[in-house]
Design an enzyme around this catalytic site. Structure first.
Site, PDB file in Angstrom:
ATOM      1  N   ASP A   1      -6.665   9.982  -7.443  1.00  0.00           N
ATOM      2  CA  ASP A   1      -7.060   8.918  -8.264  1.00  0.00           C
ATOM      3  C   ASP A   1      -5.981   8.650  -9.360  1.00  0.00           C
ATOM      4  O   ASP A   1      -5.656   7.755  -9.910  1.00  0.00           O
ATOM      5  CB  ASP A   1      -8.299   9.448  -9.151  1.00  0.00           C
ATOM      6  CG  ASP A   1      -9.555   9.169  -8.088  1.00  0.00           C
ATOM      7  OD1 ASP A   1      -9.369   8.483  -7.084  1.00  0.00           O
ATOM      8  OD2 ASP A   1     -10.630   9.647  -8.526  1.00  0.00           O
TER       9      ASP A   1
ATOM     10  N   ASP B   1      -5.772   2.310  -1.410  1.00  0.00           N
ATOM     11  CA  ASP B   1      -4.463   2.418  -2.190  1.00  0.00           C
ATOM     12  C   ASP B   1      -3.611   0.988  -1.735  1.00  0.00           C
ATOM     13  O   ASP B   1      -2.401   0.966  -1.665  1.00  0.00           O
ATOM     14  CB  ASP B   1      -3.778   3.466  -1.484  1.00  0.00           C
ATOM     15  CG  ASP B   1      -3.607   3.501   0.127  1.00  0.00           C
ATOM     16  OD1 ASP B   1      -4.493   3.068   0.779  1.00  0.00           O
ATOM     17  OD2 ASP B   1      -2.678   3.997   0.737  1.00  0.00           O
TER      18      ASP B   1
ATOM     19  N   ASP C   1       0.684  -1.126  -0.193  1.00  0.00           N
ATOM     20  CA  ASP C   1      -0.038  -0.038  -0.058  1.00  0.00           C
ATOM     21  C   ASP C   1       0.907   1.178  -0.056  1.00  0.00           C
ATOM     22  O   ASP C   1       2.150   1.225   0.417  1.00  0.00           O
ATOM     23  CB  ASP C   1      -0.990   0.157   1.120  1.00  0.00           C
ATOM     24  CG  ASP C   1      -0.364   0.026   2.560  1.00  0.00           C
ATOM     25  OD1 ASP C   1      -1.208   0.171   3.585  1.00  0.00           O
ATOM     26  OD2 ASP C   1       0.765   0.360   2.449  1.00  0.00           O
TER      27      ASP C   1
ATOM     28  N   ASN D   1      -4.491  13.078  -1.002  1.00  0.00           N
ATOM     29  CA  ASN D   1      -5.589  13.406  -1.087  1.00  0.00           C
ATOM     30  C   ASN D   1      -5.873  14.999  -0.376  1.00  0.00           C
ATOM     31  O   ASN D   1      -6.722  15.651  -1.267  1.00  0.00           O
ATOM     32  CB  ASN D   1      -6.621  12.236  -0.565  1.00  0.00           C
ATOM     33  CG  ASN D   1      -6.662  11.310  -1.731  1.00  0.00           C
ATOM     34  OD1 ASN D   1      -6.992  11.409  -2.866  1.00  0.00           O
ATOM     35  ND2 ASN D   1      -7.079  10.112  -1.099  1.00  0.00           N
TER      36      ASN D   1
ATOM     37  N   HIS E   1      -8.653  14.815  -4.255  1.00  0.00           N
ATOM     38  CA  HIS E   1      -9.182  13.396  -4.898  1.00  0.00           C
ATOM     39  C   HIS E   1      -8.814  12.862  -6.270  1.00  0.00           C
ATOM     40  O   HIS E   1      -8.464  11.880  -6.719  1.00  0.00           O
ATOM     41  CB  HIS E   1     -10.566  13.056  -4.656  1.00  0.00           C
ATOM     42  CG  HIS E   1     -10.776  12.846  -3.259  1.00  0.00           C
ATOM     43  ND1 HIS E   1     -10.565  11.570  -2.277  1.00  0.00           N
ATOM     44  CD2 HIS E   1     -11.133  13.628  -2.174  1.00  0.00           C
ATOM     45  CE1 HIS E   1     -10.522  11.957  -1.207  1.00  0.00           C
ATOM     46  NE2 HIS E   1     -11.158  13.206  -1.005  1.00  0.00           N
TER      47      HIS E   1
END
Length: 220
Positions: free
Chosen positions: A81, A108, A64, A72, A77
């Protein structure tokens, strides 16, 4: 013209069925694929991974991103993304080069199965290979970011007879050890260190829970 009129009533239903089959196939493919990264989802990964780990050189990875919430919060966001999508692309390419495949578990978090020969230098593969590739500069339009991941590795050969949940659990523990120590990656030991409950890693300070795929075994 008369022949065409005779054929149309027969051809029309056939064409309709073919179109319907294509729509169903597209929907099934979409259901199995994460729309942001193009990677397979958890269920499809579980099915493929159960077969892939039969190979003696197979290795299971969990990873992760570090500081993703800050990305973020700072850049929004949409940028987050982009980071997730780029991570998926980079991970997928690295896996394909090693006879493997990857999936996005959610958020993630990602997982993968690859083949690593016994004489492979894991530090070269994961520190200077995968980790370096994932953290390559990414131009998002708002900022140039270098995402970094914590990676856990569990080799099939180090846990003979282990099933997918056990291998994932080992990779999970190794991943959080790497995160805690600030390292790129860590290998799993021959046995689990921390207790787990119902296929989920036990809660510990500074960690969160990750739901591992459920393996349904056929009745004997």
């Amino acid at each position: 013209m008369n022949l065409l009129l005779q054929v149309l009533p027969i051809a029309a239903p056939t064409l309709g069925w073919a179109t319907h089959a294509l729509v169903l196939a597209r929907r099934l493919r979409t259901a199995r694929t994460d729309p942001l990264t193009g990677l397979m989802r958890r269920e499809e990964f579980t099915s493929r991974a159960q077969r892939a780990i039969r190979h003696p050189d197979a290795a299971v990875l969990l990873l992760d991103l570090n500081g993703f919430k800050q990305i973020n919060d700072t850049h929004g966001h949409a940028v987050g993304d982009q980071v997730i999508a780029a991570t998926g692309r980079r991970l997928a390419l690295w896996c394909r080069e090693r006879g493997g495949f990857a999936a996005r578990l959610g958020g993630d978090e990602f997982t993968a199965v690859v083949r690593l020969a016994p004489d492979t230098d894991p530090d070269a593969e994961l520190t200077y290979g995968l980790s370096a590739r994932l953290s390559a500069p990414l131009e998002t339009g708002a900022a140039t970011l270098s995402p970094r991941a914590s990676i856990g590795l569990c080799r099939v050969g180090h846990r003979p007879g282990a099933g997918l949940p056990e291998l994932l659990r080992g990779a999970d523990e190794a991943m959080y050890t790497a995160k805690r120590l600030g390292q790129h990656w860590r290998p799993a030991g021959p046995v689990d260190v921390y207790a787990t409950t119902n296929g989920r890693r036990a809660g510990r300070p500074g960690t969160h829970l990750i739901l591992l795929p459920t393996v349904r075994r056929k009745a004997s």
